[in-house]
Write an enzyme that holds these catalytic residues in place. Sequence first.
Site, PDB file in Angstrom:
ATOM      1  N   LEU A 169      38.863  46.468  45.942  1.00 33.03           N
ATOM      2  CA  LEU A 169      40.103  47.246  45.884  1.00 33.03           C
ATOM      3  C   LEU A 169      39.823  48.523  45.082  1.00 33.03           C
ATOM      4  CD1 LEU A 169      42.814  46.809  47.102  1.00 33.03           C
ATOM      5  CD2 LEU A 169      43.488  45.460  45.141  1.00 33.03           C
ATOM      6  N   HIS A 170      39.102  49.444  45.705  1.00 35.92           N
ATOM      7  CA  HIS A 170      38.699  50.679  45.014  1.00 35.92           C
ATOM      8  C   HIS A 170      39.794  51.731  45.110  1.00 35.92           C
ATOM      9  CE1 HIS A 170      37.685  52.718  48.880  1.00 35.92           C
ATOM     10  NE2 HIS A 170      37.663  51.458  49.256  1.00 35.92           N
TER      11      HIS A 170
END
Lengths: 90, 141
Positions: free
Chosen positions: A14-15
């Site tokens: 989840l960048h």
Amino acid sequence: MLEASFTVLNPLGLHARAAAQLVRLASGFKSKILLSRPDTNAFADAKSILSILTLAASMGTVLFLRVEGEDERDALEAVDRLFGEGFGEI
Amino acid sequence: MAKIGGVIVSHGQVATELVAAAEAVVGELDHIAAVSIGWHDDVDLAKEEIERAIKKVSQGIGVLLLTDMFGGTPTNISAMFLKENEVEIVTGVNLPMVIKLASHNRETTLSDLAKEVEEQGKQSIYRTSALLEPQKMRKDA
């Protein structure tokens, strides 16, 4: 209130850009959307990118979602779709 | 709704690139400008450039200047523009601070936003290896 759990499927986790996608999606709903990560006891507001990034959720991380509000069902479905599609990265 | 403006001021191209990175994450930011002060730039010229940037992003409810390093020239020149309720400065800018400034959308005052951005900047610094040692972290806490 609705609850569900998801697994992060995208290889980069989840960048920042994925988190931004989630924020854009979540902000379109009136419901409160809360993410939590049970293995570290971290919580995040799905409408705040900086909050989501503190979860440090990599691929394979299991996240819990809690949605509360008048459009909770639609919000849950939309978030479910986004996670299921790996944020368009898989 | 009017937004509080932002100007990132740095040595070299750091400011420009920070704004570019924030835009890649949250979308176009027309209320945030970047002023990059060259290592050999004239102080008066730099001051004019900051003044122009403040005017450009101001929507009448205040402008927050984020500078790279306390004590450095970009901060010192920016300090000339400090004015209560009009211009605030927070030093030590990092990407989370720019994103925080970019994504504020509720009614807030300049001084409150400055405090929030300062807090965000500090909270966004992690010694990452500490996160990988949950046992140890609990003990430290």
